[in-house]
Design a protein around this motif. Structure first.
Motif, short mmCIF file in Angstrom:
data_model
loop_
_atom_site.label_atom_id
_atom_site.label_comp_id
_atom_site.label_asym_id
_atom_site.label_seq_id
_atom_site.Cartn_x
_atom_site.Cartn_y
_atom_site.Cartn_z
N CYS A 17 34.03 32.56 41.03
CA CYS A 17 34.86 33.68 40.57
C CYS A 17 36.05 33.20 39.74
N CYS A 36 29.95 33.69 42.43
CA CYS A 36 30.43 34.97 41.91
C CYS A 36 29.26 35.95 41.86
N ALA A 37 29.42 37.07 42.59
CA ALA A 37 28.31 38.03 42.67
C ALA A 37 28.33 39.02 41.51
N GLY A 38 29.34 38.89 40.63
CA GLY A 38 29.42 39.80 39.49
C GLY A 38 28.93 39.16 38.19
N TRP A 74 35.83 37.56 45.92
CA TRP A 74 35.15 38.73 45.35
C TRP A 74 36.13 39.90 45.22
N CYS A 77 38.19 39.37 42.10
CA CYS A 77 37.49 38.96 40.88
C CYS A 77 37.11 40.19 40.04
N CYS A 80 33.32 40.73 40.01
CA CYS A 80 32.76 41.21 41.29
C CYS A 80 33.17 42.66 41.53
ZN LIG Z 1 33.29 37.07 41.19
#
Ligand SMILES: [Zn+2]
Length: 288
Positions: A17, A36-38, A74, A77, A80
């Motif tokens: 992130c 980073c999940a985004g 997250w 971020c 995210c």
């Molecule tokens: Zn992220």
């Protein structure tokens, strides 16, 4: 994944992130820095890594982890937060938007594995945000978590810390034991564990597929030390999974161990000697 990723982030900092830089840890623990999940590249990275794992291992079931993923990064971020908005994820009583974002990442990998004919397994944290019913759950936080997962329709492997963490001490007399992570899991306590709780419905009971013991080796540097942590608790693990509750008999088990430990000696295994310690009280067993 998506936590416990600092080693990966140190070489792919763009997948974190903050963008790093990150350094490989020289100690254990849980880092706030996770994938980073985004970031779309994260999902491509996961597909690549799991493709390689699938090529390496023929097993039907693949464990994807899923434990100990802090949400601090997250929640700060922009990528995210935008992903949570795009997916319409909101906090509710059951789980936070960030927990649901972890479910989204996990579901991506579960679908990917399914597309390649494999089945996902993960730690019991997975059930907090919800995962597809075919996902297998490894219950480490407690047998109640495994029962909960089974009631939700997941196949379960029981590995509760309280009974089956063999990196914990086997005696209260720590001064005369090799270094362990902490805790207290004596032989009789391991033996007493009943994987299939009698209060489970027949369907839930059928979903308890087995048990596992864990020996994490942060504090263990030699194989004889690993053997000492395993033996003879491994024999108790065997009995508790193969012998039905009405056949379990601790004095009979102890008598058989006398013979078994002679075999350990004959094969040169390092093991904890048997003692006459009184029955342990699981309520005194605190996690390290
Ligand atoms: Zn992220």
């Amino acid at each position: 994944m998506p936590g416990h990723m600092v080693a990966a982030l140190s070489v792919y900092p763009e997948l974190g992130c903050t963008g790093g830089p990150y350094e490989v840890w020289r100690r254990w623990g849980i880092s706030d820095d996770v994938l980073c999940a985004g970031n779309d590249s994260t999902y491509a990275f996961l597909d690549d890594v799991f493709s390689e794992i699938i090529d390496l291992f023929p097993s039907e079931v693949i464990h994807l982890g899923g434990d100990e993923c802090p949400k601090d990064r997250w929640n700060d971020c922009p990528k995210c937060l935008a992903k949570m908005k795009e997916l319409g994820l909101k906090d509710d009583k059951g789980s936070s938007a960030a927990e649901k974002l972890q479910s989204h990442v996990t579901a991506h990998v579960i679908d990917f594995l399914a597309s390649r004919g494999r089945r996902a397994m993960g730690w019991d944290e997975l059930i907090d945000g919800g995962v597809p019913a075919g996902t297998m759950i490894m219950a480490w936080q407690g047998a109640d978590r495994g029962n909960q997962a089974a009631a939700l329709g997941h196949d379960v492997v029981m590995v509760p810390t309280k009974y089956l963490y063999f990196d914990y001490y086997q005696s209260r007399d720590r001064d005369n034991e090799p270094l362990a992570i902490g805790g207290f899991v004596p032989l009789d306590l391991t033996y007493s564990f009943e994987p299939c709780d009698s209060t489970l419905t027949p369907d839930a009971a059928s979903r308890i597929r087995g048990v596992q013991a864990n020996v994490w080796t942060e504090y263990i540097t030699t194989f004889p030390h690993v053997q000492y942590m395993l033996l003879p608790r491994l024999a108790a693990l065997s009995e508790l999974q193969w012998v039905s509750p009405d056949q379990k008999d601790y004095p009979r088990f102890l008598a058989s161990l006398v013979r078994l430990t002679r075999l350990y000696s004959a094969f040169g295994y390092n093991f904890r000697p048997l003692d006459d310690s009184p029955a342990s009280n699981p309520d005194n067993n605190t996690n390290p």
